[in-house]
Design a protein around this motif. Structure first.
Motif, PDB file in Angstrom:
ATOM      1  N   ASP A 150       0.887  -1.348   0.048  1.00 35.58           N
ATOM      2  CA  ASP A 150       0.063   0.010  -0.063  1.00 35.58           C
ATOM      3  C   ASP A 150       0.885   1.507   0.090  1.00 35.58           C
ATOM      4  OD1 ASP A 150       1.155   0.049   2.474  1.00 35.58           O
ATOM      5  OD2 ASP A 150      -0.765  -0.233   3.704  1.00 35.58           O
ATOM      6  N   GLY A 151       2.241   1.098  -0.130  1.00 37.73           N
ATOM      7  CA  GLY A 151       3.106   2.303  -0.317  1.00 37.73           C
ATOM      8  C   GLY A 151       3.601   2.680   1.070  1.00 37.73           C
ATOM      9  N   ARG A 152       3.141   2.353   2.336  1.00 40.76           N
ATOM     10  CA  ARG A 152       3.578   2.605   3.686  1.00 40.76           C
ATOM     11  C   ARG A 152       5.127   1.893   3.778  1.00 40.76           C
ATOM     12  NH1 ARG A 152       0.889   0.743   7.965  1.00 40.76           N
ATOM     13  NH2 ARG A 152       0.525  -0.946   6.742  1.00 40.76           N
ATOM     14  N   TRP A 153       5.887   2.484   4.721  1.00 44.56           N
ATOM     15  CA  TRP A 153       7.073   1.844   4.971  1.00 44.56           C
ATOM     16  C   TRP A 153       7.055   1.347   6.506  1.00 44.56           C
ATOM     17  CZ3 TRP A 153      11.133   1.881   1.680  1.00 44.56           C
ATOM     18  CH2 TRP A 153      11.080   2.748   0.786  1.00 44.56           C
ATOM     19  N   VAL A 154       7.747   0.363   6.726  1.00 49.95           N
ATOM     20  CA  VAL A 154       7.711  -0.367   8.287  1.00 49.95           C
ATOM     21  C   VAL A 154       9.229  -0.269   8.410  1.00 49.95           C
ATOM     22  CG1 VAL A 154       7.047  -1.912   9.705  1.00 49.95           C
ATOM     23  CG2 VAL A 154       5.530  -1.441   8.009  1.00 49.95           C
ATOM     24  N   LEU A 155       9.472   0.355   9.637  1.00 46.87           N
ATOM     25  CA  LEU A 155      10.819   0.330  10.271  1.00 46.87           C
ATOM     26  C   LEU A 155      11.157  -0.586  11.499  1.00 46.87           C
ATOM     27  CD1 LEU A 155      11.848   4.222  11.118  1.00 46.87           C
ATOM     28  CD2 LEU A 155      12.835   2.525   9.179  1.00 46.87           C
ATOM     29  N   ASN A 156      12.173  -1.369  11.449  1.00 43.80           N
ATOM     30  CA  ASN A 156      12.624  -1.850  12.342  1.00 43.80           C
ATOM     31  C   ASN A 156      14.160  -1.791  12.615  1.00 43.80           C
ATOM     32  OD1 ASN A 156      10.590  -3.877  13.715  1.00 43.80           O
ATOM     33  ND2 ASN A 156      10.406  -4.027  11.215  1.00 43.80           N
ATOM     34  N   GLY A 157      14.793  -1.810  13.738  1.00 43.90           N
ATOM     35  CA  GLY A 157      16.109  -1.425  14.162  1.00 43.90           C
ATOM     36  C   GLY A 157      16.599  -0.825  15.365  1.00 43.90           C
ATOM     37  N   THR A 158      17.798  -0.511  15.484  1.00 48.25           N
ATOM     38  CA  THR A 158      18.298   0.300  16.579  1.00 48.25           C
ATOM     39  C   THR A 158      19.048   1.099  16.331  1.00 48.25           C
ATOM     40  OG1 THR A 158      17.800  -1.677  18.253  1.00 48.25           O
ATOM     41  CG2 THR A 158      19.182  -0.138  19.081  1.00 48.25           C
ATOM     42  N   LYS A 159      19.008   2.547  16.711  1.00 46.88           N
ATOM     43  CA  LYS A 159      19.826   3.559  16.547  1.00 46.88           C
ATOM     44  C   LYS A 159      20.782   3.855  17.789  1.00 46.88           C
ATOM     45  CE  LYS A 159      19.417   4.108  12.168  1.00 46.88           C
ATOM     46  NZ  LYS A 159      20.400   4.007  11.414  1.00 46.88           N
ATOM     47  N   LEU A 160      21.765   4.191  17.756  1.00 47.98           N
ATOM     48  CA  LEU A 160      22.892   4.581  19.066  1.00 47.98           C
ATOM     49  C   LEU A 160      23.369   5.679  19.070  1.00 47.98           C
ATOM     50  CD1 LEU A 160      23.394   2.684  21.521  1.00 47.98           C
ATOM     51  CD2 LEU A 160      25.226   2.079  20.487  1.00 47.98           C
ATOM     52  N   TRP A 161      23.448   6.403  19.968  1.00 51.47           N
ATOM     53  CA  TRP A 161      24.095   7.787  20.448  1.00 51.47           C
ATOM     54  C   TRP A 161      23.391   8.755  19.704  1.00 51.47           C
ATOM     55  CZ3 TRP A 161      27.137   5.685  23.734  1.00 51.47           C
ATOM     56  CH2 TRP A 161      27.854   4.494  23.367  1.00 51.47           C
ATOM     57  N   THR A 162      22.187   8.813  19.818  1.00 51.07           N
ATOM     58  CA  THR A 162      21.107   9.587  19.107  1.00 51.07           C
ATOM     59  C   THR A 162      21.087  10.924  19.955  1.00 51.07           C
ATOM     60  OG1 THR A 162      19.937   7.799  18.082  1.00 51.07           O
ATOM     61  CG2 THR A 162      19.247   9.921  17.637  1.00 51.07           C
ATOM     62  N   ASP A 220      10.147  -0.638  16.516  1.00 47.67           N
ATOM     63  CA  ASP A 220       9.874  -1.934  16.483  1.00 47.67           C
ATOM     64  C   ASP A 220       8.515  -1.975  15.471  1.00 47.67           C
ATOM     65  OD1 ASP A 220       8.920  -4.197  16.943  1.00 47.67           O
ATOM     66  OD2 ASP A 220       8.407  -3.954  19.022  1.00 47.67           O
ATOM     67  N   ASP A 221       8.498  -2.221  14.448  1.00 47.27           N
ATOM     68  CA  ASP A 221       7.423  -2.258  13.399  1.00 47.27           C
ATOM     69  C   ASP A 221       6.854  -0.938  13.453  1.00 47.27           C
ATOM     70  OD1 ASP A 221       7.365  -4.667  12.196  1.00 47.27           O
ATOM     71  OD2 ASP A 221       6.235  -5.720  13.841  1.00 47.27           O
ATOM     72  N   VAL A 222       7.487   0.280  13.194  1.00 45.44           N
ATOM     73  CA  VAL A 222       7.041   1.428  13.197  1.00 45.44           C
ATOM     74  C   VAL A 222       6.579   1.716  11.815  1.00 45.44           C
ATOM     75  CG1 VAL A 222       7.838   3.880  13.283  1.00 45.44           C
ATOM     76  CG2 VAL A 222       8.611   2.186  14.950  1.00 45.44           C
ATOM     77  N   ALA A 223       5.445   2.100  11.777  1.00 45.47           N
ATOM     78  CA  ALA A 223       4.559   2.580  10.453  1.00 45.47           C
ATOM     79  C   ALA A 223       4.939   3.831   9.920  1.00 45.47           C
ATOM     80  CB  ALA A 223       3.092   2.267  10.302  1.00 45.47           C
ATOM     81  N   LEU A 224       5.289   4.060   8.776  1.00 48.01           N
ATOM     82  CA  LEU A 224       5.459   5.465   8.111  1.00 48.01           C
ATOM     83  C   LEU A 224       4.604   5.721   7.085  1.00 48.01           C
ATOM     84  CD1 LEU A 224       9.647   5.717   8.346  1.00 48.01           C
ATOM     85  CD2 LEU A 224       7.857   6.476  10.323  1.00 48.01           C
ATOM     86  N   PRO A 225       4.245   6.652   6.831  1.00 46.37           N
ATOM     87  CA  PRO A 225       3.662   7.036   5.365  1.00 46.37           C
ATOM     88  C   PRO A 225       4.525   7.156   4.331  1.00 46.37           C
ATOM     89  CG  PRO A 225       3.956   9.122   6.843  1.00 46.37           C
ATOM     90  CD  PRO A 225       4.380   7.965   7.576  1.00 46.37           C
ATOM     91  N   GLU A 226       4.111   7.036   3.320  1.00 39.73           N
ATOM     92  CA  GLU A 226       4.742   6.801   1.834  1.00 39.73           C
ATOM     93  C   GLU A 226       5.765   8.160   1.822  1.00 39.73           C
ATOM     94  OE1 GLU A 226       2.534   6.161  -1.363  1.00 39.73           O
ATOM     95  OE2 GLU A 226       4.027   5.451  -2.884  1.00 39.73           O
ATOM     96  N   ASP A 227       5.140   9.125   2.037  1.00 35.82           N
ATOM     97  CA  ASP A 227       6.224  10.613   1.854  1.00 35.82           C
ATOM     98  C   ASP A 227       7.182  10.850   3.053  1.00 35.82           C
ATOM     99  OD1 ASP A 227       4.556  11.134   4.067  1.00 35.82           O
ATOM    100  OD2 ASP A 227       3.481  12.948   3.007  1.00 35.82           O
ATOM    101  N   ALA A 228       7.385   9.813   3.770  1.00 33.72           N
ATOM    102  CA  ALA A 228       8.568   9.767   4.889  1.00 33.72           C
ATOM    103  C   ALA A 228       9.778   9.710   4.201  1.00 33.72           C
ATOM    104  CB  ALA A 228       8.256   8.739   5.926  1.00 33.72           C
ATOM    105  N   LEU A 229       9.635   9.165   2.852  1.00 29.71           N
ATOM    106  CA  LEU A 229      10.975   9.116   2.349  1.00 29.71           C
ATOM    107  C   LEU A 229      11.742  10.489   2.112  1.00 29.71           C
ATOM    108  CD1 LEU A 229      13.100   6.903   0.898  1.00 29.71           C
ATOM    109  CD2 LEU A 229      11.853   7.581  -1.238  1.00 29.71           C
ATOM    110  N   LEU A 230      12.818  10.865   2.310  1.00 32.62           N
ATOM    111  CA  LEU A 230      13.520  11.818   1.955  1.00 32.62           C
ATOM    112  C   LEU A 230      14.265  11.666   0.664  1.00 32.62           C
ATOM    113  CD1 LEU A 230      14.216  14.921   2.327  1.00 32.62           C
ATOM    114  CD2 LEU A 230      16.260  14.130   3.740  1.00 32.62           C
TER     115      LEU A 230
END
Ligand SMILES: Cc1cc2nc3c(=O)[nH]c(=O)nc-3n(C[C@H](O)[C@H](O)[C@H](O)COP(=O)(O)OP(=O)(O)OC[C@H]3O[C@@H](n4cnc5c(N)ncnc54)[C@H](O)[C@@H]3O)c2cc1C
Length: 378
Positions: A150-162, A220-230
């Protein structure tokens, strides 16, 4: 040289204006100077006071709420703010690199959505590049962004020192948008993610001084709209590399410990001969480094991206910042207290922050590697 004429003439007034604002702020207790104010000084109210004078989002065009000014004038303002140890961390990342990225790669909707908040200092941005196993080797990023039918993005992972994620309204994030192949720099993309958000947990990490400015951020399974892509899908590496020229060449890579240097200079007496010699040597180095940094600001303004020289500024600037702390500490000769004289307080801040100078924004070994490759050494 053209830069000199422009420099002395057009910006002298601006410098005086910023200095007088900062002096007034200190007088009325608006802030207390600190080493590394661009990292540890999170004061959204102070940032908003700067923004109301047009000193945040200076290079953002007026139609997006900015001042429509130049990178050189921004350089002058940031140079003064850093030397005065001002608490500018709340707007730093948005102002320094997210705004130029949006102007370069963002859609019209993205610019209208984020730039006014950056320029008014209402929107705090943080930067999600590093991960537990991806620091110097940033291409090892493993956070995944999967596109659903459906175009949405789903994010999974860990960022550090943010830095500042716990107070941020958005993160600019680098993630892998197609599976890791042989060419690791391919298949990365950047995303604009508003915070707080379902599925995002932020855990502050305490530093040696008892503060917690940076964080671990888990998606953890974070849903993002299609236009979140930069920008362009799969072009994240190229886009991030451009941003690094902004990240590595600014006066903050040279001046983090200047409030300490200046406090030391104020304390020196005529008979402190060897200390005065070291002070003079440091000032000479500072003048040279500022010169390099301002020339890069001029080039960025003209549209070029001098990555290698930005790496030089960061590597030499980090060494300089560290030497300031080492020199003052050697001559001070005692363990400083955070609640002592101005010099002692700045030294205490300097000693607890100095270990980060040669790592953040790219470790010195890596930066020297970039420089060596560009001059032909392998
Ligand atoms: C104060 C601070 C704020 C930060 N804020 C942010 C932020 O907001 N967002 C973000 O994404 N990141 C942030 N970072 C992370 C920062 O960008 C990384 O720390 C940096 O890129 C180094 O990565 P690392 O910590 O994984 O160290 P490593 O990459 O593990 O390096 C550790 C040491 O090994 C050396 N080394 C590694 N590889 C090589 C090699 N190939 N050759 C020779 N030597 C090597 C390095 O020089 C370094 O001395 C921050 C870091 C600090 C200290």
């Amino acid at each position: 040289m053209a830069l000199d004429a422009a420099w002395r003439g057009a910006v002298a007034e601006l410098r005086a204006e910023v200095r007088s604002f900062l002096a007034e702020e200190r007088e009325r207790g608006g802030y207390r100077p600190m080493v590394d104010g661009w990292v540890q000084g999170v004061d959204p109210e102070f940032s908003r006071r700067l923004a109301s004078r047009g000193w945040v989002g200076m290079v953002v065009p007026r139609e997006y709420g900015g001042a429509g000014s130049t990178a050189l004038r921004r350089w002058v303002v940031t140079d003064e703010l850093l030397a005065a140890g001002a608490p500018v961390a709340a707007h730093w990342i948005g102002d320094r690199q997210v705004a130029p990225s949006l102007l370069r790669h963002g859609t019209e909707e993205q610019r209208r959505k984020f730039l006014p908040g950056i320029a008014s200092a209402e929107l705090i941005f943080c930067l999600g590049m590093s991960e537990p196993d991806a620091g110097s080797d940033l291409a090892a990023v493993r956070t995944r962004a999967e596109r659903h039918p459906d175009g949405r993005w789903v994010l999974n992972g860990t960022k550090l020192w943010t830095s500042h994620a716990q107070v941020a309204g958005a993160i600019l994030l680098l993630a892998r948008s197609s599976p890791l192949g042989e060419r690791r720099h391919v298949g990365l993309s950047q995303f604009l993610v508003e915070l707080p958000r379902d599925g995002v947990s932020i855990r502050p990490i305490q530093t040696i001084d008892g503060k917690a400015h940076f964080n671990e951020v888990v998606f953890d399974d974070v849903a993002l709209p299609e236009d979140a892509l930069l920008g362009t899908e799969g072009e994240g590496w190229r886009q991030v590399t451009m941003e690094l020229a902004y990240e590595r060449s600014g006066p903050e890579r040279i001046s983090s410990s200047v409030p300490l240097l200046l406090a030391w200079g104020d304390s020196l007496r005529a008979e402190d001969q060897s200390a005065r010699e070291e002070y003079a040597a440091l000032i000479a180095r500072l003048v040279m480094l500022r010169r390099m940094s301002v020339e890069i600001a001029a080039e960025l303004e003209e549209g070029s991206v001098p990555e290698t020289r930005a790496a030089m500024v960061k590597a030499l600037g980090g060494e300089f910042e560290q030497r300031v702390v080492e020199s003052v500490s050697r001559f001070f000769g005692a363990v400083p207290s955070f609640s002592g004289t101005e010099l002692e307080t700045q030294l205490a801040h300097g000693l607890t922050h100095a270990p980060t100078f040669g790592v953040r924004g790219g470790a010195t070994d890596i930066l020297l590697g970039i420089v060596a490759k560009s001059v032909g050494a392998r």
